[in-house]
Design a protein around this motif. Structure first.
Motif, PDB file in Angstrom:
ATOM      1  N   LEU A  12       0.830  -1.206   0.000  1.00  0.00           N
ATOM      2  CA  LEU A  12       0.000   0.000   0.000  1.00  0.00           C
ATOM      3  C   LEU A  12       0.865   1.257   0.000  1.00  0.00           C
ATOM      4  O   LEU A  12       0.572   2.222  -0.708  1.00  0.00           O
ATOM      5  N   PHE A  13       1.936   1.249   0.770  1.00  0.00           N
ATOM      6  CA  PHE A  13       2.821   2.415   0.808  1.00  0.00           C
ATOM      7  C   PHE A  13       3.531   2.600  -0.534  1.00  0.00           C
ATOM      8  O   PHE A  13       3.682   3.728  -1.014  1.00  0.00           O
ATOM      9  N   LEU A  14       3.931   1.505  -1.177  1.00  0.00           N
ATOM     10  CA  LEU A  14       4.551   1.588  -2.497  1.00  0.00           C
ATOM     11  C   LEU A  14       3.567   2.157  -3.519  1.00  0.00           C
ATOM     12  O   LEU A  14       3.925   3.020  -4.327  1.00  0.00           O
ATOM     13  N   LEU A  15       2.318   1.699  -3.489  1.00  0.00           N
ATOM     14  CA  LEU A  15       1.299   2.246  -4.391  1.00  0.00           C
ATOM     15  C   LEU A  15       1.038   3.724  -4.111  1.00  0.00           C
ATOM     16  O   LEU A  15       0.808   4.511  -5.030  1.00  0.00           O
ATOM     17  N   GLY A  20       1.895   9.356  -6.421  1.00  0.00           N
ATOM     18  CA  GLY A  20       2.409  10.721  -6.390  1.00  0.00           C
ATOM     19  C   GLY A  20       3.581  10.972  -7.303  1.00  0.00           C
ATOM     20  O   GLY A  20       3.902  12.124  -7.597  1.00  0.00           O
ATOM     21  N   THR A  21       4.256   9.909  -7.769  1.00  0.00           N
ATOM     22  CA  THR A  21       5.464  10.122  -8.562  1.00  0.00           C
ATOM     23  C   THR A  21       5.309   9.686 -10.019  1.00  0.00           C
ATOM     24  O   THR A  21       5.575  10.467 -10.918  1.00  0.00           O
ATOM     25  N   PRO A  37      -6.254   9.276  -9.379  1.00  0.00           N
ATOM     26  CA  PRO A  37      -5.894   7.868  -9.243  1.00  0.00           C
ATOM     27  C   PRO A  37      -5.629   7.522  -7.782  1.00  0.00           C
ATOM     28  O   PRO A  37      -4.795   8.141  -7.129  1.00  0.00           O
ATOM     29  N   ASN A  38      -6.343   6.574  -7.282  1.00  0.00           N
ATOM     30  CA  ASN A  38      -6.187   6.157  -5.893  1.00  0.00           C
ATOM     31  C   ASN A  38      -6.057   4.640  -5.861  1.00  0.00           C
ATOM     32  O   ASN A  38      -6.999   3.929  -5.522  1.00  0.00           O
ATOM     33  N   LEU A  39      -4.879   4.165  -6.244  1.00  0.00           N
ATOM     34  CA  LEU A  39      -4.620   2.734  -6.285  1.00  0.00           C
ATOM     35  C   LEU A  39      -4.679   2.115  -4.901  1.00  0.00           C
ATOM     36  O   LEU A  39      -5.058   0.960  -4.743  1.00  0.00           O
ATOM     37  N   VAL A  40      -4.305   2.891  -3.906  1.00  0.00           N
ATOM     38  CA  VAL A  40      -4.354   2.414  -2.525  1.00  0.00           C
ATOM     39  C   VAL A  40      -5.791   2.047  -2.159  1.00  0.00           C
ATOM     40  O   VAL A  40      -6.039   0.997  -1.558  1.00  0.00           O
ATOM     41  N   PHE A  41      -6.734   2.877  -2.542  1.00  0.00           N
ATOM     42  CA  PHE A  41      -8.129   2.604  -2.214  1.00  0.00           C
ATOM     43  C   PHE A  41      -8.632   1.350  -2.931  1.00  0.00           C
ATOM     44  O   PHE A  41      -9.417   0.591  -2.364  1.00  0.00           O
ATOM     45  N   VAL A  42      -8.182   1.125  -4.156  1.00  0.00           N
ATOM     46  CA  VAL A  42      -8.583  -0.086  -4.878  1.00  0.00           C
ATOM     47  C   VAL A  42      -8.112  -1.321  -4.118  1.00  0.00           C
ATOM     48  O   VAL A  42      -8.866  -2.280  -3.932  1.00  0.00           O
ATOM     49  N   VAL A  43      -6.871  -1.296  -3.628  1.00  0.00           N
ATOM     50  CA  VAL A  43      -6.354  -2.432  -2.856  1.00  0.00           C
ATOM     51  C   VAL A  43      -7.118  -2.570  -1.542  1.00  0.00           C
ATOM     52  O   VAL A  43      -7.427  -3.686  -1.106  1.00  0.00           O
ATOM     53  N   ILE A  44      -7.467  -1.453  -0.916  1.00  0.00           N
ATOM     54  CA  ILE A  44      -8.240  -1.510   0.327  1.00  0.00           C
ATOM     55  C   ILE A  44      -9.614  -2.127   0.085  1.00  0.00           C
ATOM     56  O   ILE A  44     -10.132  -2.863   0.935  1.00  0.00           O
ATOM     57  N   LEU A  45     -10.208  -1.892  -1.078  1.00  0.00           N
ATOM     58  CA  LEU A  45     -11.477  -2.538  -1.409  1.00  0.00           C
ATOM     59  C   LEU A  45     -11.299  -4.052  -1.524  1.00  0.00           C
ATOM     60  O   LEU A  45     -12.172  -4.812  -1.105  1.00  0.00           O
ATOM     61  N   VAL A  58      -9.256   0.437   9.115  1.00  0.00           N
ATOM     62  CA  VAL A  58      -8.021   1.007   9.681  1.00  0.00           C
ATOM     63  C   VAL A  58      -7.071   1.439   8.566  1.00  0.00           C
ATOM     64  O   VAL A  58      -6.512   2.543   8.608  1.00  0.00           O
ATOM     65  N   LEU A  59      -6.908   0.588   7.544  1.00  0.00           N
ATOM     66  CA  LEU A  59      -6.033   0.952   6.428  1.00  0.00           C
ATOM     67  C   LEU A  59      -6.561   2.191   5.698  1.00  0.00           C
ATOM     68  O   LEU A  59      -5.788   3.064   5.296  1.00  0.00           O
ATOM     69  N   GLY A  60      -7.881   2.273   5.524  1.00  0.00           N
ATOM     70  CA  GLY A  60      -8.479   3.440   4.875  1.00  0.00           C
ATOM     71  C   GLY A  60      -8.256   4.712   5.674  1.00  0.00           C
ATOM     72  O   GLY A  60      -7.941   5.762   5.116  1.00  0.00           O
ATOM     73  N   LEU A  61      -8.408   4.622   6.987  1.00  0.00           N
ATOM     74  CA  LEU A  61      -8.180   5.803   7.832  1.00  0.00           C
ATOM     75  C   LEU A  61      -6.728   6.251   7.780  1.00  0.00           C
ATOM     76  O   LEU A  61      -6.437   7.447   7.643  1.00  0.00           O
ATOM     77  N   VAL A  62      -5.808   5.295   7.874  1.00  0.00           N
ATOM     78  CA  VAL A  62      -4.380   5.641   7.898  1.00  0.00           C
ATOM     79  C   VAL A  62      -3.912   6.183   6.553  1.00  0.00           C
ATOM     80  O   VAL A  62      -3.308   7.265   6.477  1.00  0.00           O
ATOM     81  N   PHE A  63      -4.184   5.443   5.478  1.00  0.00           N
ATOM     82  CA  PHE A  63      -3.704   5.893   4.174  1.00  0.00           C
ATOM     83  C   PHE A  63      -4.516   7.073   3.648  1.00  0.00           C
ATOM     84  O   PHE A  63      -3.999   7.885   2.878  1.00  0.00           O
ATOM     85  N   GLY A  64      -5.757   7.216   4.069  1.00  0.00           N
ATOM     86  CA  GLY A  64      -6.522   8.413   3.734  1.00  0.00           C
ATOM     87  C   GLY A  64      -5.917   9.646   4.384  1.00  0.00           C
ATOM     88  O   GLY A  64      -5.850  10.718   3.774  1.00  0.00           O
ATOM     89  N   MET A  65      -5.459   9.509   5.629  1.00  0.00           N
ATOM     90  CA  MET A  65      -4.805  10.640   6.296  1.00  0.00           C
ATOM     91  C   MET A  65      -3.491  10.974   5.594  1.00  0.00           C
ATOM     92  O   MET A  65      -3.144  12.153   5.472  1.00  0.00           O
TER      93      MET A  65
END
Length: 176
Positions: A12-15, A20-21, A37-45, A58-65
């Protein structure tokens, strides 16, 4: 090969870093303001469907922040709340370890729409959005949903296999 939770967090952190890059270079300039593009959210789904909705919350709250702090500093907590709550709600409706591809792609589309709609509602409450909902739906949400759909198709097989292995591993640990 088994995916443990630290590996999932690292993915998730790599995505998040790729969002951003690398993705800004791949998306044409004319679409930069339309696509989010929110690849992190796709993986969270995927996590909410194949693993557990509380983990996805929890992952959504952390990576959303993280998204709020790094990319969208207009209002802290909007992305965090939208990602966490939408992942949890989708997990209430669609939680199955054997979800087929068409249903999972429906989950990705509905999850993307729900997250964008929650964020739109938050921005409207705080007068940060001047456009009507149908304009935002047509110009921002639908293109983003299609991008998330494509990402979901690409990630479906590897993520499903790894999350199924994680679920089996946790069942074995609980049984022991």
């Amino acid at each position: 090969m088994r995916m443990r939770k630290p590996v999932l967090i690292l993915l998730l952190f790599l995505l998040f870093i790729i969002e951003g890059t690398i993705l800004p270079w791949l998306i044409p300039d004319a679409w930069q303001m339309r696509l989010i593009p929110n690849l992190v959210f796709v993986v969270i789904l995927f996590v909410t469907v194949y693993h557990h909705r509380h983990t996805a919350l929890v992952l959504g709250l952390v990576f959303g922040m993280l998204h709020d702090i790094v990319f969208y500093g207009r209002i802290l907590g909007a992305h965090s709340f939208a990602m966490g709550v939408s992942a949890y709600l989708i997990g209430l409706i669609f939680q199955s370890p054997r979800t087929p591809l068409p249903l999972m792609m429906t989950v990705v589309l509905l999850g993307s729409l729900l997250e964008d709609s929650i964020r739109y509602a938050i921005y409207s409450v705080f007068n940060l959005s001047n456009e009507p909902y149908n304009w935002a739906l047509l110009h921002h949400m639908l293109p983003t949903m299609l991008l998330h759909f494509a990402a979901g198709l690409i990630l479906y097989v590897p993520l499903r296999k790894q999350l199924e292995l994680l679920k089996k591993e946790e069942r074995k640990e609980e049984a022991a």
